[in-house]
Design a protein around this motif. Structure first.
Motif, PDB file in Angstrom:
ATOM      1  N   PRO A  57      13.341   7.331 -11.326  1.00  0.00           N
ATOM      2  CA  PRO A  57      12.318   6.084 -11.144  1.00  0.00           C
ATOM      3  C   PRO A  57      12.472   5.291  -9.176  1.00  0.00           C
ATOM      4  N   ASP A  58      12.709   6.495  -8.267  1.00  0.00           N
ATOM      5  CA  ASP A  58      12.369   5.825  -7.137  1.00  0.00           C
ATOM      6  C   ASP A  58      11.298   7.652  -6.320  1.00  0.00           C
ATOM      7  N   THR A  59      10.424   7.905  -8.182  1.00  0.00           N
ATOM      8  CA  THR A  59       9.823   9.135  -7.182  1.00  0.00           C
ATOM      9  C   THR A  59       8.751   8.959  -8.505  1.00  0.00           C
ATOM     10  N   ASP A  60       7.241   9.527  -7.265  1.00  0.00           N
ATOM     11  CA  ASP A  60       5.577   8.645  -7.950  1.00  0.00           C
ATOM     12  C   ASP A  60       5.734   9.613  -8.885  1.00  0.00           C
TER      13      ASP A  60
ATOM     14  N   ASN B  80      -7.441   2.886  -3.017  1.00  0.00           N
ATOM     15  CA  ASN B  80      -7.315   3.526  -1.514  1.00  0.00           C
ATOM     16  C   ASN B  80      -6.599   4.317  -1.910  1.00  0.00           C
ATOM     17  N   ASP B  81      -5.538   3.476  -2.332  1.00  0.00           N
ATOM     18  CA  ASP B  81      -4.048   4.183  -2.097  1.00  0.00           C
ATOM     19  C   ASP B  81      -3.230   4.406  -3.688  1.00  0.00           C
ATOM     20  N   PHE B  82      -4.156   5.721  -4.006  1.00  0.00           N
ATOM     21  CA  PHE B  82      -4.190   6.234  -5.039  1.00  0.00           C
ATOM     22  C   PHE B  82      -4.454   8.177  -5.691  1.00  0.00           C
ATOM     23  N   ALA B  83      -3.809   8.674  -5.241  1.00  0.00           N
ATOM     24  CA  ALA B  83      -4.523   9.867  -4.906  1.00  0.00           C
ATOM     25  C   ALA B  83      -5.424  11.161  -5.585  1.00  0.00           C
ATOM     26  N   VAL B  84      -5.986  11.276  -6.370  1.00  0.00           N
ATOM     27  CA  VAL B  84      -6.749  11.747  -7.040  1.00  0.00           C
ATOM     28  C   VAL B  84      -6.808  13.228  -6.539  1.00  0.00           C
TER      29      VAL B  84
ATOM     30  N   MET C 263       1.234  -1.364   0.322  1.00  0.00           N
ATOM     31  CA  MET C 263       0.258  -0.250  -0.191  1.00  0.00           C
ATOM     32  C   MET C 263       0.664   1.405   0.350  1.00  0.00           C
ATOM     33  N   ARG C 264       0.133   2.108  -1.369  1.00  0.00           N
ATOM     34  CA  ARG C 264       1.509   3.617  -1.383  1.00  0.00           C
ATOM     35  C   ARG C 264       0.552   4.465   0.356  1.00  0.00           C
ATOM     36  N   ASP C 265       0.879   4.764   0.480  1.00  0.00           N
ATOM     37  CA  ASP C 265       1.097   6.663   1.725  1.00  0.00           C
ATOM     38  C   ASP C 265       0.621   7.580   0.758  1.00  0.00           C
ATOM     39  N   ILE C 266      -0.774   8.026   1.206  1.00  0.00           N
ATOM     40  CA  ILE C 266      -0.837   9.071  -0.033  1.00  0.00           C
ATOM     41  C   ILE C 266      -1.175  10.545   0.884  1.00  0.00           C
ATOM     42  N   SER C 267      -1.135  10.048   2.447  1.00  0.00           N
ATOM     43  CA  SER C 267      -1.052  11.365   2.895  1.00  0.00           C
ATOM     44  C   SER C 267      -1.015  12.376   2.873  1.00  0.00           C
ATOM     45  N   LYS C 268       0.204  12.881   2.411  1.00  0.00           N
ATOM     46  CA  LYS C 268       1.073  13.945   1.487  1.00  0.00           C
ATOM     47  C   LYS C 268       0.983  14.802   0.340  1.00  0.00           C
ATOM     48  N   TYR C 269      -0.371  13.845  -0.216  1.00  0.00           N
ATOM     49  CA  TYR C 269      -0.717  14.179  -1.349  1.00  0.00           C
ATOM     50  C   TYR C 269      -2.058  14.897  -0.633  1.00  0.00           C
ATOM     51  N   GLN C 270      -2.897  14.629   0.883  1.00  0.00           N
ATOM     52  CA  GLN C 270      -4.309  15.095   1.364  1.00  0.00           C
ATOM     53  C   GLN C 270      -4.042  16.300   1.930  1.00  0.00           C
ATOM     54  N   GLY C 271      -4.127  16.764   1.097  1.00  0.00           N
ATOM     55  CA  GLY C 271      -4.432  18.373   0.961  1.00  0.00           C
ATOM     56  C   GLY C 271      -4.657  19.355   0.483  1.00  0.00           C
TER      57      GLY C 271
ATOM     58  N   ARG D 188       4.771   3.268 -10.215  1.00  0.00           N
ATOM     59  CA  ARG D 188       4.939   4.424  -9.648  1.00  0.00           C
ATOM     60  C   ARG D 188       3.845   5.960 -10.345  1.00  0.00           C
ATOM     61  N   VAL D 189       3.400   5.254 -10.665  1.00  0.00           N
ATOM     62  CA  VAL D 189       1.477   6.079 -11.437  1.00  0.00           C
ATOM     63  C   VAL D 189       1.149   6.110  -9.402  1.00  0.00           C
ATOM     64  N   ALA D 190       1.053   7.751  -9.019  1.00  0.00           N
ATOM     65  CA  ALA D 190       0.781   7.408  -8.066  1.00  0.00           C
ATOM     66  C   ALA D 190      -0.681   8.110  -7.661  1.00  0.00           C
ATOM     67  N   GLY D 191      -0.797   9.141  -8.814  1.00  0.00           N
ATOM     68  CA  GLY D 191      -2.260   9.852  -9.106  1.00  0.00           C
ATOM     69  C   GLY D 191      -2.317  10.668 -10.183  1.00  0.00           C
TER      70      GLY D 191
END
Ligand SMILES: CC(=O)N[C@H](C=O)[C@@H](O)[C@H](O)[C@H](O)CO
Ligand SMILES: CC(=O)C(=O)O
Length: 305
Positions: free
Chosen positions: A132-135, A185-189, A1-9, A162-165
Motif C-alpha cells: 500500500p505504500d509502493t507505486d 506528466n506525473d505518470f511514467a510510461v 504531483m508524483r515525482d517520476i524522475s527515478k523512472y526516467q532512464g 498508486r498506479v504510477a506507470g
C-alpha cells in the motif's frame, strides 16, 4: 504531483542468476547488480520475463530480490515484478517487495484464462493493496500475456492513486503516446521493445525497461542521452546496430537469455549461470552467433561510446 524522475532512464530487466546446480545464486545476483550500478543505469526491473519469473518458485523470487536489494538500495531504482498468475502468491511477493524497500511493484495480467477486465482490474488492485505504500506499474505485453491493456481498463486502473506507470511492450509506439497523454506528466510510461527504443522515446516514453539492456548497457545509455537532447539522427545508427545484435542473438536455437548470459561471461567475465527448463540452453551450433555478437557489441561500443 508524483515525482517520476527515478523512472526516467535506462532500466535493464534483471537476468535470473543461477549457480551451477541451477539454484538461485546470491553471489551471482550481487555481482551482476554491482556491475549494473557501475555502468550507471537508472535502475533495474527484477523478476520479469528476463528474470524467468514464471519458472521460479515464490521463495526463489524472494531470495533473488533480497540479494539484489542489499546491493541496489539507494543506488538504483528497483521495480519488482511480482505477478505469479494467482492473486495470493502475487500479493505475498508484493508485500515482501515493499518490506525490502523497492520503488515500485509491477504485474502482468493473469495469463491462460482470458478473464474479463473487471477481474484483471481486481487482480492488479489486490496486488497493489498488498504493497500500500509502493507505486504500482502495469506491465502491458499483449503478445505474450494474451490480454492487452485497453483504454477502458487503463482508465479504470488510473482510479488507483498508486498506479504510477505502464511498462509498454506492445509493438505500436502509438500505445506509449496514448498512455502518456491520459496518464499525464506525473505518470511514467516505459518503452518495452528494445528494437524501437528511439521511436518510443521520440513519442514520449519517460524511461525504458528492456531485456537486452544488460548485455550492452553502454549502447542504450548513449541512445537515451542523445534522444533526451533531441539528437535523434545520432541515436538512430546506434539503434540499428543494437537491433542487428538482437537479431543475431535471436538466431540461436537456444533461448536468447542463454545467449545473453554466455556473451556476458565472455565479455565481462561475469557468471550468471544458464536458463531454466523448459527454456533451452545453447547448442554447439549457437557458438558462432555468440562469437559474432561479442564482436559486434565490442565494435559498436568502441564506435559510439
Ligand atoms: C517480448 C519481450 O520479451 N519484450 C521485452 C520487454 O519488453 C523486450 O525487452 C525484449 O526482450 C527485447 O526487445 C528483445 O526482443
Ligand atoms: C524483458 C523485460 O522487460 C522483462 O524482464 O520483463
Amino acid at each position: 504531483m508524483r515525482d517520476i524522475s527515478k523512472y526516467q532512464g535506462i532500466i535493464p530487466a534483471f537476468y535470473a542468476c543461477y549457480a551451477e546446480d541451477g539454484t538461485v545464486s546470491v553471489d551471482h545476483t550481487q555481482a551482476w547488480a554491482e556491475y549494473l550500478v557501475k555502468k550507471g543505469v537508472k535502475g533495474v526491473y527484477v523478476g520479469g520475463s528476463s528474470g524467468e519469473c514464471i519458472y521460479q518458485r515464490v521463495e526463489e523470487r524472494k531470495k533473488q530480490l533480497e540479494a539484489l536489494m542489499e546491493v541496489a538500495k539507494g543506488k538504483m531504482t528497483v521495480i519488482a515484478h511480482v505477478a505469479c498468475n494467482n492473486t495470493e502468491d502475487s500479493c505475498e511477493l508484493a508485500a515482501h517487495a515493499q518490506k525490502h524497500g523497492v520503488d515500485a511493484v509491477a504485474s502482468i495480467p493473469p495469463i491462460y484464462f482470458h478473464l474479463p477486465e473487471h477481474s484483471i482490474a481486481q487482480y492488479w488492485n489486490d496486488i497493489s493493496s498488498a504493497a500500500p505504500d509502493t507505486d504500482f506499474i502495469i506491465y502491458n505485453i499483449p503478445q505474450l500475456a494474451g490480454t492487452a491493456l485497453t483504454m477502458p481498463l487503463f482508465h479504470e486502473m488510473l482510479k488507483n492513486p498508486r498506479v504510477a506507470g505502464v511498462k509498454n511492450s506492445s509493438m505500436p509506439i502509438q500505445d506509449i503516446q496514448m498512455f502518456k497523454m491520459y496518464g499525464g506528466n506525473d505518470f511514467a510510461v516505459f518503452n518495452g521493445p528494445d528494437e524501437q527504443l528511439v521511436g518510443g522515446l521520440a513519442i514520449g516514453a519517460d524511461g525504458a525497461i528492456g531485456g537486452t539492456y544488460g548485455v550492452m548497457p553502454e549502447l542504450y545509455l548513449k541512445i537515451f542521452e542523445l534522444c533526451k537532447k533531441g539528437e535523434y539522427e545520432k541515436a538512430c545508427p546506434i539503434q540499428y546496430d543494437a537491433d542487428k545484435i538482437i537479431y543475431e542473438m535471436c538466431s540461436c536455437k537456444g533461448n536468447m537469455y542463454a545467449a545473453i548470459k554466455e556473451i556476458i561471461k565472455r565479455r565481462e567475465g561475469i557468471e550468471l549461470g544458464g536458463v531454466r527448463k523448459p527454456l533451452s540452453g545453447l547448442f554447439e551450433e549457437d557458438m558462432v552467433h555468440v562469437e559474432r555478437c561479442v564482436k559486434m557489441i565490442d565494435e559498436a561500443i568502441s564506435k559510439y561510446c
